[in-house]
Design an enzyme around this catalytic site. Structure first.
Site, short mmCIF file in Angstrom:
data_model
loop_
_atom_site.label_atom_id
_atom_site.label_comp_id
_atom_site.label_asym_id
_atom_site.label_seq_id
_atom_site.Cartn_x
_atom_site.Cartn_y
_atom_site.Cartn_z
N SER A 237 0.83 -1.22 0.00
CA SER A 237 0.00 0.00 0.00
C SER A 237 0.86 1.26 0.00
CB SER A 237 -0.98 0.01 1.17
OG SER A 237 -0.32 -0.23 2.39
N ARG B 18 2.71 -4.78 16.74
CA ARG B 18 1.32 -4.33 16.57
C ARG B 18 0.37 -5.42 17.05
NH1 ARG B 18 1.58 -2.97 10.28
NH2 ARG B 18 2.44 -5.08 10.36
N ASP C 275 -2.46 -8.46 11.53
CA ASP C 275 -3.81 -8.91 11.16
C ASP C 275 -4.29 -10.11 11.97
OD1 ASP C 275 -3.96 -6.96 9.08
OD2 ASP C 275 -2.59 -8.19 7.92
#
Ligand code: CMX
Length: 457
Positions: free
Chosen positions: A259, A345, A391
């Site tokens: 991205s 994360r 994720d």
């Protein structure tokens, strides 16, 4: 109510917080950086960073250093640092809402743009600026409405961004013939407007698709994430805190991921920020990148359905992982092109869950997978990183608060990713980075290259 700062003060009153001061600060910071880069290129431009192997050229350019992204840097073992700050440091240092524990993404945006930890006033200034610019023109909603409701939310999201691009100040100014020296100014203006409007667009898509089109008007007194949660229809303060954390940790992951790289690449052609960001979003929509957050929760739900249990045992999970691998599929949420350890994360979300919802069955399953999956993935001998990425955890947390529509998860990722890739786009233009155009070769070329080498040796 969040905003205590009120309307930004006007220039000329000797106050640092005048209207537009962030832009001026960005420009002066970028000018300094530009001088430094020029002197680095002059003095050291011919130094080699590394050699490139034939395998790297064939295998997704892994490990090839090929671009500069000022906003963040990824270490394979330690994880991401934004302007030198790790995620735990950001959680400690960035401004929060009164009584809150999680950082405001507005603060991260400022940090990535300016390179300094913002004050509370800086963060509130960004919040107020985005609130002021958040009005989405009706024709953008018309574009969304023209899609069948069944269309994937990322398709609707990307189309809405492109529609919004008809308002690009950069595209208009470029058509009118502006100097290269002021490109950054219009890119900055588009960036601020685009980021300001994304939560409204995303929430509109969500409410249209999943809540019978019953839309919720923005609350301009809330911070960017709080207002987003509100427009999605979630008023729980702990969900707002989750959004603040979520929108912070997904914002940037240096420049080579799909991205970020796509946004940067398209931006290098001087496509406007809307076109560039839409390119980034079509990349984020791939299952090996951002769509993995949707895939993770689907994989867990399919496993639970298969086993007829909402909390499978570790042995059952292990067997299901083996089954997935045998079927030639990936275990979503595991592995990474750069990271070689548990993604910080993932850890940040795990910490949040331990505090807010430790007994949720899906979250417990995520933690059980974390215990079981790495040794199995490692035992394949080919997966370079058997550890979870961002994720692997996000869907279970969203599901806990009732946001169960997993097809929407990548849109949340996209709203956050705008902060990093658009801050970077501002830097790209402020530093005058040229059109990106790496060299490609053919296999014929490679075979000749090998032949020549063998002839010499
Ligand atoms: N499950 C099964 N196989 C995996 C795997 C996983 N989680 N991760 C890697 N592999 C496989 C690869 O498909 C590759 O197989 P082949 O040699 O047969 O082609 C092999 O292991 C080597 O891959 P790698 O060098 O370890 O990983 P890559 O850099 O090529 O790919 C990634 C990285 C993320 C695409 C990969 O780990 C993957 O597909 N993971 C699952 C999807 C996912 O979670 N993506 C999200 C990443 C984070 C994000 O961008 O949001």
């Amino acid at each position: 109510m969040f905003l205590t700062f009120g309307a930004p003060k006007c220039p000329g009153n000797n106050n640092r917080y005048y209207m537009g001061y962030v832009k001026d600060l960005f420009k002066s910071t970028a000018d300094e950086q530009n001088k430094e880069i020029k002197s680095i290129i002059e003095q050291h431009g011919n130094k080699k960073i590394e050699d490139v192997t034939i395998a790297q050229v064939y295998q997704g350019m892994r490990g090839i250093t090929g671009l500069v992204t000022e906003t963040s840097l990824l270490d394979a073992n330690e994880g991401i640092r934004f302007r030198g700050f790790s995620i735990p440091e950001l959680r400690e240092k960035l401004a929060k809402v009164p009584g809150g524990n999680e950082p405001l993404p507005e603060g991260l945006f400022y940090l990535m743009l300016i390179g300094q930890v913002p004050t509370q006033e800086d963060v509130e200034h960004i919040s107020a600026t985005w609130a002021r610019r958040s009005h989405v023109p009706n024709y953008v909603f018309d574009v969304i409405e023209s899609f069948p409701v069944s269309a994937h939310p990322m398709t609707q999201f990307t189309a809405a961004i492109l529609a919004l691009g008809t308002e690009s100040k950069f595209a208009k100014a470029y058509n009118e013939g502006i100097s290269k020296k002021v490109h950054w100014d219009y890119i900055y203006e588009d960036t601020m407007t685009l980021i300001a409007r994304l939560p409204r667009i995303a929430a509109y898509i969500y409410r249209r698709k999943y809540k019978n089109g019953e839309h919720i008007q923005p609350d301009g007194m809330l911070d960017w994430s709080g207002n987003f949660a509100h427009m999605l229809g979630y008023e729980d303060e702990s969900f707002r805190e989750l959004m603040r954390l979520y929108l912070t940790i997904h914002a940037d992951h240096e420049g080579g991921n799909v991205s970020a790289h796509a946004t940067h690449l398209v931006g290098s052609a001087l496509s406007d920020p809307y076109l560039s960001f839409a390119a980034g979003m079509t990349g984020l929509a791939g299952p090996l990148h951002g769509l993995a957050n949707q895939e993770v929760i689907r994989w867990i739900e399919e496993m639970c359905k298969d086993l007829n249990s909402d909390q499978p045992t570790k042995d059952q999970i292990a067997a299901y992982i083996h089954k997935t691998l045998t079927e030639g599929k990936v275990v979503p949420g595991y592995g990474h092109a750069v990271l070689r350890k548990t993604d910080p994360r993932f850890t940040a979300q795990m910490e949040f869950a331990k505090l807010h919802c430790p007994d949720d069955p899906t979250i417990k399953t995520v933690w059980n997978i974390y215990e079981v999956a790495p040794p199995i993935l490692e035992s394949t001998g080919k997966i370079k990183n058997p550890w979870p990425n961002v994720d692997a955890h996000s869907g279970a947390l969203l599901k806990h608060y009732g946001l169960v529509e997993e097809e929407f998860y990548t849109v949340l990722f996209g709203v956050s990713r705008a902060l990093g890739v658009l801050a970077s786009l501002c830097w790209d233009r402020a530093l005058g980075f040229p059109l990106e155009r790496p060299k490609s070769i053919t296999t014929e070329w490679v075979k000749n290259f090998i032949k020549k080498g063998e002839a010499v040796s």
